[in-house]
Write a protein that holds these residues in place. Sequence first.
Motif, PDB file in Angstrom:
ATOM      1  N   SER A  27       0.816  -1.051  -0.074  1.00 38.78           N
ATOM      2  CA  SER A  27       0.108   0.030  -0.168  1.00 38.78           C
ATOM      3  C   SER A  27       0.868   1.172   0.048  1.00 38.78           C
ATOM      4  N   ARG A  85      -9.702  12.368 -10.704  1.00 39.83           N
ATOM      5  CA  ARG A  85     -10.292  11.225 -11.378  1.00 39.83           C
ATOM      6  C   ARG A  85      -9.024  10.338 -11.571  1.00 39.83           C
ATOM      7  N   MET A 120      -7.185   8.957  -8.842  1.00 41.89           N
ATOM      8  CA  MET A 120      -8.154   7.794  -8.366  1.00 41.89           C
ATOM      9  C   MET A 120      -7.930   6.573  -9.034  1.00 41.89           C
ATOM     10  N   SER A 167      -4.724   4.980  -8.424  1.00 43.30           N
ATOM     11  CA  SER A 167      -4.854   4.395  -6.833  1.00 43.30           C
ATOM     12  C   SER A 167      -5.726   3.154  -7.025  1.00 43.30           C
ATOM     13  N   GLU A 168      -6.710   2.928  -7.528  1.00 44.02           N
ATOM     14  CA  GLU A 168      -7.526   1.996  -7.612  1.00 44.02           C
ATOM     15  C   GLU A 168      -6.901   0.693  -8.649  1.00 44.02           C
ATOM     16  N   GLN A 198      -3.994  -0.766  -6.726  1.00 42.16           N
ATOM     17  CA  GLN A 198      -4.600  -1.354  -5.548  1.00 42.16           C
ATOM     18  C   GLN A 198      -4.918  -2.920  -5.559  1.00 42.16           C
ATOM     19  N   GLU A 250      -4.015  -6.116  -3.365  1.00 38.00           N
ATOM     20  CA  GLU A 250      -5.109  -6.950  -2.819  1.00 38.00           C
ATOM     21  C   GLU A 250      -5.537  -7.993  -3.414  1.00 38.00           C
ATOM     22  N   ASP A 267     -17.170  -8.125   1.731  1.00 39.56           N
ATOM     23  CA  ASP A 267     -17.486  -6.713   1.992  1.00 39.56           C
ATOM     24  C   ASP A 267     -18.378  -6.035   0.878  1.00 39.56           C
ATOM     25  N   PRO A 268     -19.472  -5.588   1.339  1.00 40.98           N
ATOM     26  CA  PRO A 268     -20.278  -5.022   0.185  1.00 40.98           C
ATOM     27  C   PRO A 268     -19.694  -3.732  -0.562  1.00 40.98           C
ATOM     28  N   GLY A 269     -18.703  -3.231   0.117  1.00 41.02           N
ATOM     29  CA  GLY A 269     -18.228  -1.920  -0.752  1.00 41.02           C
ATOM     30  C   GLY A 269     -17.011  -2.257  -1.490  1.00 41.02           C
ATOM     31  N   ARG A 270     -16.826  -3.446  -1.644  1.00 44.89           N
ATOM     32  CA  ARG A 270     -15.587  -3.648  -2.509  1.00 44.89           C
ATOM     33  C   ARG A 270     -16.092  -3.902  -3.928  1.00 44.89           C
ATOM     34  N   GLN A 329     -15.886  -1.673  -6.529  1.00 44.68           N
ATOM     35  CA  GLN A 329     -16.342  -0.313  -7.135  1.00 44.68           C
ATOM     36  C   GLN A 329     -15.414   0.437  -7.965  1.00 44.68           C
ATOM     37  N   PHE A 338     -16.140   2.687 -11.350  1.00 43.53           N
ATOM     38  CA  PHE A 338     -16.064   4.044 -11.157  1.00 43.53           C
ATOM     39  C   PHE A 338     -14.929   4.569 -12.496  1.00 43.53           C
ATOM     40  N   ARG A 369     -16.890   4.428 -15.684  1.00 39.44           N
ATOM     41  CA  ARG A 369     -17.799   5.451 -15.821  1.00 39.44           C
ATOM     42  C   ARG A 369     -17.195   6.820 -16.325  1.00 39.44           C
ATOM     43  N   ASP A 387     -14.939   4.459   1.094  1.00 39.20           N
ATOM     44  CA  ASP A 387     -15.510   3.455   1.511  1.00 39.20           C
ATOM     45  C   ASP A 387     -15.230   3.312   3.105  1.00 39.20           C
ATOM     46  N   HIS A 395     -24.035   1.990  -1.194  1.00 38.98           N
ATOM     47  CA  HIS A 395     -24.405   1.696  -0.043  1.00 38.98           C
ATOM     48  C   HIS A 395     -25.828   2.437   0.575  1.00 38.98           C
TER      49      HIS A 395
END
Lengths: 300, 178
Positions: free
Chosen positions: A119, A150, A153, A156-157, A160, A164, A234-237, A239, A243, A246, B63, B99
């Motif tokens: 990280s 953007r 971001m 970064s994503e 990651q 991960e 984890d439901p936040g994963r 995304q 993004f 989009r 998040d 969420h």
Amino acid sequence: MTRVIEVPGHFDDRNFDSFAEGFGEWPPEERLLLDARSTQWASPYGLIGMLTAGQALREAKREKPLFTVPTSDEVKRYWARAGFFQQAAELFELHGKVPRATTTGPSDVLLDVTPVRASEDVHSVVDKISEGASRILHGELGLEMKATLRFSMALSEACQNIVEHAGTSGWVAVQAYTFRRRLGRRVVVIAVSDAGIGFRRSLESTHAKRFGERWGDGAALEAALIQGVSRFRDPGRGQGLAFIKRFLDQWEGKISIRSGTARLSIVPPWDEDVPLADHLPYFPGAQVQIIIPAQQPERR
Amino acid sequence: MIQTIRIGHLLREAVAAPYRNLVTRPTGAAVRSRIEEKLAGSNCLTALLDFSGIELVDLSCADEVVAKLLLAGRNAYFFVLQGLREDHHEAIDHVLIHHRLAVAAVPPGSREPLLLGWVSPDARQAFACICDRGPLGAGDVARALGWLDSRSCDALRDLTLHRLVRPIGELYHPVPTA
């Protein structure tokens, strides 16, 4: 016996599959020689693809592969300035004279070939890119100011994902150049690659059942990029890629992800790629490329 | 009582480096656990999360910090974000919509909060009405917006569930922002 793999003369995502084909069954039994003597140019995707091959061979405990550097001094200087040889020296037995990396003023290289292991590396990458990104994206490509955030971001994503999901380290490189034939405009290209387990294995335990017989590299890429699934409960994963997709839509950008034997792309109107290419020659890990083109005057 | 929590300080503590970018999940999780420690040590009801000096908030941190705090603290605290630049909104809005959560954010140099994330259009209007006029009952909101009382009650229930207004007796108070 040594197997020779010729690095394409003009090496980018479009001829990556022929490069991958050269390796045959993975991991190859013979010692390998990557021959880049005739190479005249390589995109960030090509550069870190070669490093990924070297890393995968090291992780498969194969003999250190050989690498013959480009004959052209100009190409060698560029690759040195992009940080390629510094990383390649750890993975390959380099043959040929390698120039020292020097920085000579403003460069199209927004981010050198940079290893991503943890990280903290993602923090460094995002910190390093911010100033140059604004200069290129807003100044040269005509994107709105918030594009810089953007873009950072997205970077970064994408990085990651290595930390991960890959189960090993990888590389990132960012460069601005002109797509003369393909588009006739300046573009910024983010390339991220790792020699890890790939999307199929990463998602297999949680999502394979749902796809049944369709499950494979292509279906795994579809699940990640189109459906936004993740191996984590984890439901936040999941995304991050959604993004990126989009905002690339807004800028007529392109994202393509190659993993194992498949490549999935969100194809903008200016590109002729297919959305899903399956049954490709196997290549380890995952390779992501994000292309952001200069905006046409009427869109600015 | 309101507790102001400076995210920039917590970020520097979490990564032990002078970074100004709130990126990566481990960093977000470390910042969130420091926020939770601070809240556990105080008896405040409202936490003002101050993002001043933060350059970038990526989706992972949006998040890990904002969405997960709201999910974990939805019965205990009122959260308000401040010091967010407009270009920070996108990531936070994106994860909160995912969420179906929402939070109030006070833009720099303003006292008027706006809503980030997901609430019904009616709840959004009722929120703006209460922020503008101060504490109101359901009937007051209905009259101000030309609605039936039932519609106003639904919108206020939505805002209460999201902890975006404070019901005290018959009145709905705006969340404190200073």
